[in-house]
Design an enzyme around this catalytic site. Structure first.
Site, short mmCIF file in Angstrom:
data_model
loop_
_atom_site.label_atom_id
_atom_site.label_comp_id
_atom_site.label_asym_id
_atom_site.label_seq_id
_atom_site.Cartn_x
_atom_site.Cartn_y
_atom_site.Cartn_z
N MET A 10 -9.15 1.44 -7.58
CA MET A 10 -9.48 -0.29 -6.82
C MET A 10 -8.31 -0.69 -6.16
SD MET A 10 -11.64 -2.24 -9.54
CE MET A 10 -10.27 -1.66 -11.31
N GLN A 52 -18.49 -6.93 -4.69
CA GLN A 52 -18.20 -7.79 -4.22
C GLN A 52 -18.72 -8.19 -2.63
OE1 GLN A 52 -13.94 -5.82 -3.22
NE2 GLN A 52 -13.42 -5.90 -4.99
N THR A 83 -5.63 -4.47 -8.91
CA THR A 83 -5.78 -4.84 -8.09
C THR A 83 -5.88 -6.02 -8.19
OG1 THR A 83 -7.75 -5.08 -6.78
CG2 THR A 83 -8.12 -4.31 -8.93
N ASN A 84 -5.55 -6.91 -7.41
CA ASN A 84 -5.83 -8.13 -7.60
C ASN A 84 -6.49 -8.92 -7.25
OD1 ASN A 84 -2.24 -9.79 -6.45
ND2 ASN A 84 -2.29 -7.71 -6.09
N THR A 85 -7.82 -8.83 -6.47
CA THR A 85 -9.03 -9.32 -6.41
C THR A 85 -9.45 -8.96 -7.63
OG1 THR A 85 -8.94 -8.40 -3.38
CG2 THR A 85 -11.12 -8.99 -4.85
N CYS A 196 -1.98 -7.87 -2.07
CA CYS A 196 -3.51 -6.50 -2.64
C CYS A 196 -2.18 -5.82 -2.99
CB CYS A 196 -3.94 -6.51 -1.44
SG CYS A 196 -4.63 -5.25 -1.01
N THR A 197 -2.97 -5.10 -3.79
CA THR A 197 -2.07 -3.93 -4.32
C THR A 197 -1.81 -2.60 -3.16
OG1 THR A 197 -3.54 -2.91 -5.83
CG2 THR A 197 -2.17 -4.26 -7.03
N GLU A 198 -2.50 -2.85 -2.04
CA GLU A 198 -2.57 -1.42 -1.30
C GLU A 198 -1.46 -2.56 -0.11
OE1 GLU A 198 -5.70 -0.91 -3.14
OE2 GLU A 198 -5.44 -2.45 -1.63
#
Length: 229
Positions: A10, A52, A83-85, A196-198
């Site tokens: 994710m 989401q 994932t943060n979200t 955000c992990t990206e």
């Protein structure tokens, strides 16, 4: 060494970063041929992203809780949501488990407190920047969060879903993010959370003098703390 359970996919772009960062940190600490004991349950992000957009966090919470329980049954000693979200449903996941959940905002707040930063900018998806679940978690640690104006939030969000989650790191987007980071600095931020992990795929500390807090790297490092404790 404890076994790490990672809810990934994710997106899978950042799950790769988690796997590499965790193993690199284990090798740094233990040396030799050591690597992490890690189980990954990688979800199909397309379905999660639809939930989401619909605001159906209840269904998303059920999916992640079931995926986390599968990791628990497989032998994970604790769980990470990569994932943060999706920490929007962390309480639901944690409530379904007998093993601990290592919350990404707690790990990040601990690092901010260690660095003496009490006012921080936050970049992430619109859900992470605008909803209370993340900012409130940081506020419990006496950390004030500021976010960009709406137009900038929309651009940060767009780049995450249309580019970074699909493996694209564009120079124009990097420059735009750096402009937004500079604006957060002018607004009083002492540092910026890459929430955000990206995002760490696009910008890093070499790009700016503003202190950056890469949540993926922080979360991975804290996971190794737990695994070796």
């Amino acid at each position: 060494m404890k076994t790490i359970g990672l809810l990934g996919g994710m997106s899978w772009e950042s799950t790769l970063v988690y796997y590499r960062a965790i193993n690199q940190e284990v090798k740094r600490r233990l040396g030799g041929l050591h690597s992490a004991r890690i189980l990954i349950n990688s979800l199909d992000f397309a379905g999660i992203e639809i939930l989401q957009r619909k605001g159906d966090w209840q269904s998303a919470g059920v999916q992640l809780a079931e995926a986390a329980q599968a990791l628990q049954r497989a032998g994970a000693d604790f769980i990470l949501i990569g994932t943060n979200t999706m920490h929007r449903v962390a309480d639901e996941v944690e409530g379904a488990l007998r093993v601990p959940l290592l919350h990404i905002a707690d790990a990040t707040a601990e690092e901010l407190n260690r660095r003496g930063i009490s006012k921080v900018g936050l970049l992430g998806t619109a859900f992470t920047m605008e909803q209370a679940f993340y900012r409130d978690r940081l506020a419990r640690r006496q950390i004030e969060v500021i976010i960009p104006p709406q137009a900038q939030r929309q651009e940060v969000h767009r780049v995450i879903y249309e580019e970074l989650c699909q493996g694209q790191c564009l120079d124009a987007s990097r420059q735009r993010y750096l402009e937004i980071i500079d604006a957060l600095h002018r607004a009083g931020a002492e540092g910026v959370i890459l929430g955000c992990t990206e995002i760490g795929l696009l910008v890093n500390q070499d790009d700016t003098s503003m202190p950056l807090f890469d949540t993926c790297a922080i979360h991975a490092c804290k996971a190794v703390d737990w695994a070796l404790s």
